[in-house]
Scaffold this active site. Sequence first.
Site, mmCIF file in Angstrom:
data_model
loop_
_atom_site.group_PDB
_atom_site.id
_atom_site.type_symbol
_atom_site.label_atom_id
_atom_site.label_comp_id
_atom_site.label_asym_id
_atom_site.label_seq_id
_atom_site.Cartn_x
_atom_site.Cartn_y
_atom_site.Cartn_z
ATOM 1 N N GLU A 265 -50.631 -33.839 49.899
ATOM 2 C CA GLU A 265 -51.888 -34.438 50.373
ATOM 3 C C GLU A 265 -51.626 -35.524 51.414
ATOM 4 O OE1 GLU A 265 -53.918 -32.379 49.725
ATOM 5 O OE2 GLU A 265 -55.374 -33.093 48.275
ATOM 6 N N THR B 85 -59.969 -34.240 56.792
ATOM 7 C CA THR B 85 -60.013 -35.355 55.835
ATOM 8 C C THR B 85 -59.525 -36.644 56.491
ATOM 9 O OG1 THR B 85 -59.655 -33.821 54.026
ATOM 10 C CG2 THR B 85 -59.174 -36.114 53.562
HETATM 11 N N1 HSE Z 1 -60.913 -38.335 47.959
HETATM 12 C C1 HSE Z 1 -60.603 -37.598 49.133
HETATM 13 C C2 HSE Z 1 -61.499 -38.070 50.265
HETATM 14 C C3 HSE Z 1 -60.827 -36.137 48.861
HETATM 15 O O1 HSE Z 1 -62.702 -38.169 50.019
HETATM 16 O O2 HSE Z 1 -61.024 -38.356 51.348
HETATM 17 C C4 HSE Z 1 -60.530 -35.245 50.029
HETATM 18 O O3 HSE Z 1 -60.767 -33.901 49.636
#
Ligand code: HSE
Length: 307
Positions: A129, A182
């Site tokens: 991630e 993201t």
């Molecule tokens: N918590 C993360 C965000 C999840 O909102 O950036 C991304 O899928």
Amino acid sequence: MKESVKVFSPATVANVGSGFDILGFALSNRGDIIEVLPNNEKSLRIINESDTDLPLNPAKNVASVAVAALLGELGSEQGFDLVFHQKISPGSGIGSSAASSAGSVFGVNELLGRPFTLKQLVSFAMQGEKIASGVAHADNVAPALLGGFTLIRSYLPLDIVQLPSPEKLLCTISHPDIIVRTEDSRKILLKEILLKDAVIQWGNVAGLVSGLYTNDYELIGRSLQDVIIEPVRALLIPGFDTIKKAVLKAGALGCSISGSGPSIFALSNSEEVAARIEQVMQQIFKSMDIEVDTFTSHINRQGQKIL
Ligand code: HSE
């Protein structure tokens, strides 16, 4: 060692309204299929058998970075081929990178005789991630590995709590044909928040968790309120406010942005309402000339599945 393992790694909805970076759940009927095979090359090879583009450089691919973290912890030089049949579009907001990282570390762990528990695998998958979004958040990889709803009680040290998933809960997703990275949708977030907003947010996180434990669908619904992240990110999703209002009118328990978007999710507890929600989502995106993919899923309590 076994010759290979093929896994289904589920799509996930992160944040779940108020729980930015701490709450998430897994979906049953969307996910990636990943095949893991040991090789004699002492290296990680990415083989892409999907329609989507994937980085083939192991230093840039979320899955190989996650697997390298696992092998590094073991001091192992074993090489693996990671074969992807990716069904979740990258940049869709339903945990595409998480499914790749989680499925790959899960498959490698299986072939190595399970040196790590599922919870331990979360920290390796989080490294993937970090490559994808710049931040090692766990709210997609934890539910992808463990199934159901998960809460990241703390990142330092990592403390993951599995939450119950009420039987009748259904999640309807609409994925409009736009890409929101993201990394970009994190950059636009405010770095500081007002205490009055934090109070609202805390109440909703606690309300949602309580609703999951007590099967209180109405409480789950009214706790799907995010006054911090959603108002900022909604600007990246055409028609978000209209869709939210319309699905609530159609009977949804609650609605918010899935992860960092652009997918929108709505919860309900009847197939009939879920079908109406899908219809409304399709109509509104269509009226804006935006292609959309919609589907409804039960909560996936299993997480990774060996095929
Ligand atoms: N918590 C993360 C965000 C999840 O909102 O950036 C991304 O899928």
